[in-house]
Design an enzyme around this catalytic site. Sequence first.
Site, short mmCIF file in Angstrom:
data_model
loop_
_atom_site.label_atom_id
_atom_site.label_comp_id
_atom_site.label_asym_id
_atom_site.label_seq_id
_atom_site.Cartn_x
_atom_site.Cartn_y
_atom_site.Cartn_z
N GLU A 178 0.79 -1.24 0.22
CA GLU A 178 0.08 -0.04 -0.05
C GLU A 178 0.69 1.39 -0.07
OE1 GLU A 178 -2.82 -0.29 3.07
OE2 GLU A 178 -3.48 -2.51 2.68
N ASP A 184 -12.27 -10.23 -1.08
CA ASP A 184 -13.69 -10.04 -0.35
C ASP A 184 -14.69 -9.50 -1.13
OD1 ASP A 184 -12.96 -7.92 0.94
OD2 ASP A 184 -12.06 -8.92 2.57
N GLU A 242 -6.30 -10.39 -1.56
CA GLU A 242 -7.01 -10.07 -0.39
C GLU A 242 -8.46 -9.99 -0.66
OE1 GLU A 242 -5.66 -7.16 2.17
OE2 GLU A 242 -3.19 -7.72 1.23
N HIS A 260 -10.51 -5.80 -2.29
CA HIS A 260 -11.63 -5.68 -1.33
C HIS A 260 -12.76 -5.05 -1.99
CE1 HIS A 260 -9.03 -7.25 1.96
NE2 HIS A 260 -8.11 -6.26 1.66
N ASN A 294 2.11 -4.61 -3.46
CA ASN A 294 0.54 -5.07 -3.13
C ASN A 294 -0.08 -3.81 -2.87
OD1 ASN A 294 -1.57 -7.26 -2.53
ND2 ASN A 294 -1.12 -6.78 -0.37
#
Length: 460
Positions: free
Chosen positions: A159, A266, A264, A236, A200
């Site tokens: 990030e 979801d 990641e 996300h 990432n």
Amino acid sequence: MKLQSLRRAAVGVSAAALLLIGGAPSGHAAEAPVLRDLAAAKGIYYGTAVSASKLNGTYASVVTEQFDSITPGNEMKWGSVEPTRGSYNWSGADAVVDFAEANDQKVRGHTLVWHSQLPSWVENGTWTADSLRTVMTDHIATEAGRYKGRIDHWDVVNEPFNEDGTRRQSIFQTAIGDSYIADAFRAARAADPDAKLYLNDYNVEGINAKSTAMYDLVKSFKEQGVPIDGVGLQAHLILGQVPSTLQANIQRFADLGVDVVITELDIRMTVPPTEAQLAQQKADYKAVTSACVAVARCKGITVWGFTDSDSWIPDFFDGYGAATPYDENYQPKPAYYGIAEALGWTGDTTPGPTGGCAVTYTVQNQWDTGFTAQVTVKNSGTTAVNGWQLAWSWPSGQSVNQAWNATVTQSGSAVTATNASYNASVAPGSTVTFGFNGTLSGANTAPTGFTLNGTDCTTA
């Protein structure tokens, strides 16, 4: 026995546990999907983030059965492993790596350098560029060196960008400057030459200012010889908002000569979820998985927790949840089957009970052109039903025009009633009841040939 069969026998997954993860003991239904095997057949991995403290019981059985890669959710972050300078706690990280090695799984190391979850001695220290660079590279050498040869991928820097594509003003950016990312990658390569090294970030799934900044940095690294092997797109996502440019974005990074992974995943929704929301979530998970499968250098997907009971979403997004492929009781949701379908699975998603079922059909009210009926289904078998479809055919030309406690569809004389989200599970010896209003144009002969998920039922 095949390797996968030996692996599952070794972890002692019981018949009951297999049912919880979609197993199909009945001869009337196809074998339920195993995501890690389907993914392997496509040349990718399918993984999950895990919590080390939960790696036991049903949680561990599902992780082992379904996923061939695991990512420690918090156990490898700087604040977890070195809370005090020079004092290390490896217990959680060791537990995750040991578990993975015992179950033939890869490990994604997450993460070496991140602006968040830093120990206070780093976050609040007074640093020159050289002193913080030394602290950062020493940390990388210590952690990546400890697990040398045991980690498949490292999220080296996590990030680093703002939403507009500018650099996030982390302690590393402000003290060291733009070079800190390249410095971190070089240190990671020196510490573990065989691990794949990744950059990432989140909100970089589609083509936008942030992902373009990431693209430009990776391009410059490749031109300069900075050792970067891949990019991680966190994903996300919000229900119904899979970026239309996802596949094109994956492809453009791949064209730079790096691998791409979804790290990641979801997909959150407002709660409690409706059947329509769960159906949309299935489509979204399928779309993300399909986009990865379509690009040769997309190497895998990790869901950020496989069960709603272990999801970070409710704690950070008020009113949202239900973001993972399994519910809080470790039962697969439609999203799980969407993933499987994107990986090429075409089997029955609704296994029937072992030992049979019984149906009681009652007409509660009838008039010249219509009627109201109630149907009670008993699981008279020895195994649970997790998601059900009851099918029958009308003998006298009846039709259904309104239903409750189930979704009822009809084609010709064939009728299918599908569970609601709140009554999908039917334990052995238990019943589920639904009702409907129907129309008729003559006799109202009761149906008798009911099947539950392909299993023939008796009529009580």
